[in-house]
Design a protein around this motif. Structure first.
Motif, PDB file in Angstrom:
ATOM      1  N   PHE A   2      -4.132  -6.340  16.875  1.00 28.61           N
ATOM      2  CA  PHE A   2      -5.315  -7.225  16.602  1.00 28.61           C
ATOM      3  C   PHE A   2      -4.831  -8.844  16.586  1.00 28.61           C
ATOM      4  O   PHE A   2      -5.311  -9.452  17.223  1.00 28.61           O
ATOM      5  CB  PHE A   2      -5.793  -6.867  15.170  1.00 28.61           C
ATOM      6  CG  PHE A   2      -7.252  -6.578  15.341  1.00 28.61           C
ATOM      7  CD1 PHE A   2      -7.267  -5.378  15.719  1.00 28.61           C
ATOM      8  CD2 PHE A   2      -8.208  -7.419  14.493  1.00 28.61           C
ATOM      9  CE1 PHE A   2      -8.618  -4.830  15.841  1.00 28.61           C
ATOM     10  CE2 PHE A   2      -9.386  -6.612  14.611  1.00 28.61           C
ATOM     11  CZ  PHE A   2      -9.611  -5.654  15.188  1.00 28.61           C
ATOM     12  N   PRO A  57      -8.954  -3.940  11.476  1.00 29.95           N
ATOM     13  CA  PRO A  57     -10.386  -3.635  11.371  1.00 29.95           C
ATOM     14  C   PRO A  57     -10.822  -2.757  10.096  1.00 29.95           C
ATOM     15  O   PRO A  57      -9.768  -2.126   9.381  1.00 29.95           O
ATOM     16  CB  PRO A  57     -10.357  -2.415  12.536  1.00 29.95           C
ATOM     17  CG  PRO A  57      -8.995  -2.402  13.264  1.00 29.95           C
ATOM     18  CD  PRO A  57      -8.185  -3.173  12.315  1.00 29.95           C
ATOM     19  N   SER A  58     -11.793  -3.030   9.533  1.00 27.67           N
ATOM     20  CA  SER A  58     -11.911  -2.607   8.020  1.00 27.67           C
ATOM     21  C   SER A  58     -11.847  -1.031   7.894  1.00 27.67           C
ATOM     22  O   SER A  58     -11.243  -0.804   6.943  1.00 27.67           O
ATOM     23  CB  SER A  58     -13.471  -3.324   7.541  1.00 27.67           C
ATOM     24  OG  SER A  58     -14.379  -2.404   8.349  1.00 27.67           O
ATOM     25  N   LEU A  59     -12.206  -0.236   8.839  1.00 24.63           N
ATOM     26  CA  LEU A  59     -12.208   1.299   8.734  1.00 24.63           C
ATOM     27  C   LEU A  59     -10.539   1.497   8.307  1.00 24.63           C
ATOM     28  O   LEU A  59     -10.241   2.301   7.674  1.00 24.63           O
ATOM     29  CB  LEU A  59     -12.891   1.849   9.586  1.00 24.63           C
ATOM     30  CG  LEU A  59     -12.813   3.393   9.622  1.00 24.63           C
ATOM     31  CD1 LEU A  59     -13.691   3.755   8.619  1.00 24.63           C
ATOM     32  CD2 LEU A  59     -13.245   4.002  10.734  1.00 24.63           C
ATOM     33  N   GLY A  61     -10.351  -4.802  20.164  1.00 21.39           N
ATOM     34  CA  GLY A  61      -9.570  -4.127  18.955  1.00 21.39           C
ATOM     35  C   GLY A  61     -10.332  -3.249  17.812  1.00 21.39           C
ATOM     36  O   GLY A  61      -9.789  -2.446  17.377  1.00 21.39           O
ATOM     37  N   SER A  62     -11.585  -3.648  17.970  1.00 25.60           N
ATOM     38  CA  SER A  62     -12.366  -2.727  17.017  1.00 25.60           C
ATOM     39  C   SER A  62     -12.562  -1.271  17.765  1.00 25.60           C
ATOM     40  O   SER A  62     -13.213  -0.607  16.827  1.00 25.60           O
ATOM     41  CB  SER A  62     -13.553  -3.770  16.589  1.00 25.60           C
ATOM     42  OG  SER A  62     -13.681  -4.706  17.059  1.00 25.60           O
ATOM     43  N   GLU A  84     -11.000   1.115  16.228  1.00 22.02           N
ATOM     44  CA  GLU A  84     -11.663   1.561  14.727  1.00 22.02           C
ATOM     45  C   GLU A  84     -12.494   2.769  15.208  1.00 22.02           C
ATOM     46  O   GLU A  84     -12.544   4.092  14.360  1.00 22.02           O
ATOM     47  CB  GLU A  84     -12.421   0.557  14.087  1.00 22.02           C
ATOM     48  CG  GLU A  84     -13.048   0.846  12.717  1.00 22.02           C
ATOM     49  CD  GLU A  84     -13.649  -0.527  12.353  1.00 22.02           C
ATOM     50  OE1 GLU A  84     -12.829  -1.103  11.792  1.00 22.02           O
ATOM     51  OE2 GLU A  84     -14.819  -0.541  12.256  1.00 22.02           O
ATOM     52  N   LEU A  99      -8.113  -0.099   7.595  1.00 29.88           N
ATOM     53  CA  LEU A  99      -7.583  -0.794   6.124  1.00 29.88           C
ATOM     54  C   LEU A  99      -7.988   0.264   5.278  1.00 29.88           C
ATOM     55  O   LEU A  99      -7.251   0.728   4.207  1.00 29.88           O
ATOM     56  CB  LEU A  99      -7.883  -2.134   5.899  1.00 29.88           C
ATOM     57  CG  LEU A  99      -6.944  -2.939   5.163  1.00 29.88           C
ATOM     58  CD1 LEU A  99      -5.408  -2.804   5.068  1.00 29.88           C
ATOM     59  CD2 LEU A  99      -7.137  -4.399   4.893  1.00 29.88           C
ATOM     60  N   ILE A 146       0.853  -1.247  -0.029  1.00 26.22           N
ATOM     61  CA  ILE A 146       0.121   0.050  -0.015  1.00 26.22           C
ATOM     62  C   ILE A 146       0.928   1.375   0.114  1.00 26.22           C
ATOM     63  O   ILE A 146       0.655   1.985  -0.715  1.00 26.22           O
ATOM     64  CB  ILE A 146      -1.172   0.065   1.439  1.00 26.22           C
ATOM     65  CG1 ILE A 146      -1.748  -1.212   0.933  1.00 26.22           C
ATOM     66  CG2 ILE A 146      -1.707   1.175   1.177  1.00 26.22           C
ATOM     67  CD1 ILE A 146      -2.756  -1.369   2.454  1.00 26.22           C
ATOM     68  N   VAL A 189      -1.936  -1.360  14.329  1.00 26.36           N
ATOM     69  CA  VAL A 189      -3.272  -1.861  14.590  1.00 26.36           C
ATOM     70  C   VAL A 189      -3.267  -3.270  14.492  1.00 26.36           C
ATOM     71  O   VAL A 189      -4.005  -3.912  15.038  1.00 26.36           O
ATOM     72  CB  VAL A 189      -4.284  -0.924  13.977  1.00 26.36           C
ATOM     73  CG1 VAL A 189      -5.717  -1.452  13.997  1.00 26.36           C
ATOM     74  CG2 VAL A 189      -4.434   0.367  14.374  1.00 26.36           C
ATOM     75  N   VAL A 249      -1.008   1.617  10.727  1.00 32.02           N
ATOM     76  CA  VAL A 249      -1.989   0.488  10.309  1.00 32.02           C
ATOM     77  C   VAL A 249      -1.333  -0.719  10.682  1.00 32.02           C
ATOM     78  O   VAL A 249      -2.016  -1.719  11.022  1.00 32.02           O
ATOM     79  CB  VAL A 249      -2.050   0.529   8.700  1.00 32.02           C
ATOM     80  CG1 VAL A 249      -2.790  -0.621   8.224  1.00 32.02           C
ATOM     81  CG2 VAL A 249      -2.891   1.757   8.375  1.00 32.02           C
TER      82      VAL A 249
END
Lengths: 278, 340, 295
Positions: B321, C138-140, B276-277, B280, C142, B32, B317, B314
């Motif tokens: 996770f 977590p999808s957000l 973990g979430s 977000e 990424l 990325i 995170v 990223v």
């Protein structure tokens, strides 16, 4: 005849949302004896057992009489029922693989019955439980006490179950298919232990089973249930002289060692059995 | 003996899995970061740099090398703890992140306490009353928490509870005039202020954390409630529950002393995942509440296009996770007698 | 059981199943609400030009930050644009996101999942490992990373969301494919000499399709919230597009005095994502055989 332990008159049970009753007018009395209830799957025999303990959530139970000792079971409050369950009436469930709590030590689960019903210290309850484990012929009770259900065999598990349910010295024990989940080799052993304890302590026993031979050997009297009602009541030794065609059919469908090699008879159900009064 | 060996192989297999996942994570962040249209050199040198400067930086970043070689350097950097320098702050990225992390951990921890404190009892309550009205109420309540755009709810909550009623503190971790009053030791303001004995600061911090934490907690409670309910329903259908009732235990005793203890391990697992979430949700809620944490750091770098910092965030995170997954696995092994 | 025997005229099997599902959903007030809201969303998006009272892009600097009323149902924003009309047109953006994400995610998840599940072995291990790596974010977060790299825009936001939301679909398709792999008719196809690719496309994929579609519905609430979140952070739809999340972001500056700028777009997002969640919840029940037989 002495005062019966249990009197059931016109017991009817309907599950929530069901259109027909699962049990339709069952009547019997029980003294200090061993009563067998026999019937096929769905005949309502287990339902009767659980109804006596009032453990059928969502079901409606009605009866003209449902007397247990001096108690009228249907009029008791839930609080009063809590004192009956385990203390005066208990039930041995079918499969110890499922009926024991998987993450609590076996012994603690047994001792819990005593702790629940008697004012006593933890050590006292522990000693009682150990003694009871010994009474059900567990060889090393101290070790088994510390084990978890997945660590003991099925036969051992069922003996633990018996210990748990007889610990508070109840007046009545309901055994709901107590050996059908066990290996054939240990069935007899477990039944003999149960039988011995029940006789010694003068406990009334209701044995729910689909196994005619088992009931014949371990009970004094047999109720035959079909589609929610009792079709016939017999002394166990008179089972061969049964008159009702359903009972006769059940008997005929039993294989016999040394019997003929013709295919076993298949039950030929008659619609009138559903309605006739026993 | 055999048990021990199984566990050993299990652990070895797990290490292998984690290693592969980590490598994958690094590959992903690497690609990325390098392959996408955003131009890291342009971001560093600015729009009006000369061609020579551009070329120089391009080479110094190793971008003229083949990709696999770049990836190798990237791996080497990561494993030596060199995540590069943030273009925006001029500090090493990892230092920046370590600096902002405590604020987020404080917020997330507070939030998970609220989320689990709300979700677990509600889930049990819903399961016990399955298909009756309490179950439906709980279901709608928790789906609501799951459906709200948290950045928006945050604003509305600020308008209502802070601007209108003045019940709680507004943006930031504490009131403006307390900033700088307490020495940073742990970075956790609630702890630091207690150590310093500054109760005013402590209460100001509590006042400020309660609203964002409550919102985050509510949104994560949806998942916890649902899972608790379904775990509990599984247990309530088991025969041992009947056994407990036959023994004379009341409904509540049966629920808590028999059924509930059987779902504890599963609960720990899902609460770890929910934690973990929360990271977000933190990205969005920190923006709304001007919370100087990880989420705000990430979004600020996103907006300035500081890919070095973004990719490190990223990556971190992802590592968190994986760590939480591992932790829940370990807890499973410790607490469930069947795995011994 | 009763529902299928009631129908006297015959619908083709998939339609019949769909009809039963819809009937089941309508019985529960919550999922009926979800279904109603989504139907409304589609209608609003389809007839946006008729429903909107103003041009969503028309600025009127004389009438900025007008409170609701006075010909502007939900008031006007900082550039005097009618918020109601912007919301109505924004429904189209929301639907576009939903549609495009489904169109990308469904096939990707289906191909990866069915291939891994049918072929098994090494292919399966590798593919599932890749899936796990994506799942470990977590999808957000990424999506944020992807958008940051691709550059902020609505299309890139959709691409980013799609790239991060295929793994659960792939996992589901794999699980389904593994159950079908052993079926006799698959063996029969293999014995007739059908290639693995042919079997996967012709026999496995159609079987996995229904559950994949349902899972997509279940994920839509998350997709909508992620898209709105990206819009809010300025990484999704760019102004002047009337995307709901972006509207909240611009309204934020005025939220203390002009509450309507953030309130109405927020309620719209909340309603649609709640509708998807309620519908998904109902679908889960509808497809759970234990639940279906209860009545």
């Amino acid at each position: 005849m002495e005062k019966p332990i249990l009197e059931v008159d016109n017991l009817r049970i309907r599950y929530g949302g069901a259109s027909t009753e699962a049990v339709r007018g069952v009547t019997f009395t029980l003294g200090r004896e061993r009563l067998g209830i026999v019937g096929e799957s769905g005949s309502g025999k287990s339902t009767v057992g659980r109804a006596l303990l009032r453990l059928l959530p969502g079901a409606t139970i009605t009866a003209d009489t449902l007397r247990f000792g001096d108690r009228e079971l249907l009029t008791l409050s839930e609080r009063e029922m809590l004192k009956v369950r385990g203390r005066h009436m208990s039930m041995i469930l079918q499969d110890p693989k499922f009926s024991l709590n998987p993450i609590r030590r076996v012994g603690d689960q047994v001792a819990e019955t005593y702790l629940r019903h008697f004012r006593c210290s933890k050590t006292e309850a522990r000693d009682k439980a150990l003694a009871m484990l010994e009474a059900v012929k567990i060889r090393d009770p101290k070790r088994v006490y510390q084990q978890y259900p997945h660590e003991i065999s099925g036969g051992m598990g069922q003996r633990v179950m018996i210990a748990m349910m007889l610990l508070a010295d109840p007046d009545l024990v309901i055994a709901d298919e107590p050996t059908s989940a066990l290996d054939v080799t240990v069935r007899l052993q477990v039944l003999n232990i149960l039988d011995g304890l029940v006789r010694d302590r003068g406990i009334g026993l209701i044995m729910i089973s689909h196994d005619l031979n088992l009931v014949r050997n371990f009970c004094d009297r047999v109720l035959i249930m079909y589609a929610g009602r009792v079709v016939e009541t017999l002394a166990a030794r008179d089972l061969d002289r049964a008159e009702h065609p359903y009972t006769r059919g059940l008997l005929a469908a039993q294989p016999k060692i040394g019997g003929g090699r013709a295919p076993l008879a298949v039950l030929d159900r008659q619609p009138e059995w559903l309605e006739e009064k026993a | 003996m055999s048990h021990r060996r199984i566990r050993f192989y299990g652990a070895a297999g797990q290490v292998g899995t984690i290693a592969v996942t980590l490598l994958g994570l690094l590959l992903l962040t690497f690609f990325i970061g390098r392959l996408m249209p955003a131009d890291p050199v342009r971001a560093m040198v600015g729009e009006d740099a000369t061609r020579e400067t551009y070329e120089q930086v391009y080479r110094s970043l190793g971008l003229d090398r083949p990709l696999w070689e770049q990836f190798f350097y990237y791996l080497r950097d990561v494993f030596t703890g060199n995540f590069g320098t943030s273009i925006r702050t001029g500090q090493p990225v990892i230092q920046d992140i370590l600096h902002v992390m405590p604020a987020t951990i404080e917020l997330a921890t507070f939030a998970i306490l609220i989320g689990a404190g709300l979700g677990v009892p509600l889930g049990v309550f819903a399961a016990v009353n399955k298909d009756r009205w309490p179950d439906h109420v709980v279901r709608v309540f928790s789906l609501f928490g799951h459906s709200m755009p948290i950045f928006w709810t945050g604003m509305i909550a600020l308008i209502v509870f802070y601007a209108h009623f003045g019940l709680v503190g507004g943006s930031g971790r504490m009131d403006q005039f307390y900033i700088g009053l307490v020495d940073e030791r742990t970075g956790f303001l609630l702890i630091d202020s207690l150590i310093a004995g500054e109760m005013d600061v402590f209460w100001s911090a509590v006042n400020h954390i309660i609203l964002p934490a409550a919102l985050l907690g509510y949104s994560s409670s949806a998942y916890i409630t649902r899972m608790t309910r379904s775990f509990m329903l599984d247990q309530l259908g088991q025969e041992y529950v009947t056994t407990a009732r036959v023994k004379g235990l009341s409904r509540n005793q049966t629920i808590w002393q028999h059924a509930f203890i059987n779902i504890r391990v599963q609960l720990v697992t899902i609460i770890a995942l929910a934690y973990g979430s929360l990271l977000e949700g933190a990205v969005l809620i920190e923006t709304v509440f001007a919370w100087p944490g990880f989420g705000q750091y990430l979004t600020n770098n996103l907006i300035t296009g500081d890919m070095n910092a973004v990719m490190t965030c990223v990556l971190i995170v992802g590592v968190i996770f994986i760590g939480l997954n591992l932790l829940s696995d370990v807890l499973y092994r410790i607490f469930d007698p069947r795995t011994h | 059981m009763s529902a299928s025997t009631e129908t006297t005229f015959r619908l083709p099997a998939p339609l019949l199943a769909l009809k039963n599902i819809v009937l089941f959903l309508l019985k529960s007030p919550t999922s009926a609400f979800g279904l109603a809201v989504l139907t409304l969303l589609v209608l609003v998006a389809a007839f946006a030009p008729l429903i909107a009272t103003h041009d969503p892009y028309a600025q009127d600097l004389a009438l900025t930050l007008q409170a609701p009323g006075n010909g502007h149902l939900f008031g006007t924003d900082e550039l005097g644009r009618d918020i109601f009309s912007r919301l109505v047109w924004g429904a189209r953006i929301t639907l576009t996101i939903i549609f495009l994400v489904s169109v990308v995610v469904g096939p990707i998840g289906l191909i990866i999942g069915t291939t891994a599940g049918y072929l098994g072995g090494k292919v399966d291990t590798v593919m599932m490992r890749i899936t796990d790596i994506f799942l470990s974010f977590p999808s957000l977060i990424l999506s944020l990373a992807f958008v940051a790299a691709l550059g902020p825009s609505l299309n890139n936001a959709i691409v980013a969301i799609a790239l991060t939301s295929w793994p659960p679909i792939a996992r589901l398709a794999r699980a389904e494919a593994m159950t079908f792999r052993k079926a006799d008719y698959i063996s029969a196809a293999r014995l007739q000499g059908a290639s693995p690719a042919r079997i996967i496309v012709k026999s496995i994929m159609p079987m996995c399709l229904p559950s994949v579609l349902i899972r997509l519905t279940l994920n839509m609430a998350t997709v909508i919230l992620t898209a709105a979140g990206l819009g809010f952070l300025g990484l999704g739809a760019q102004p002047p597009l009337p995307e709901w999340g972006a509207m909240i972001a611009t309204g934020r500056r005025y939220m203390l005095d002009s509450w309507w700028l953030v309130t109405f777009p927020g309620i719209s997002i909340l309603t649609v994502s709640l509708a998807f969640n309620l519908l998904g919840d109902g679908l889960r029940d509808a497809l759970d055989p234990k639940q279906m037989n209860r009545r």
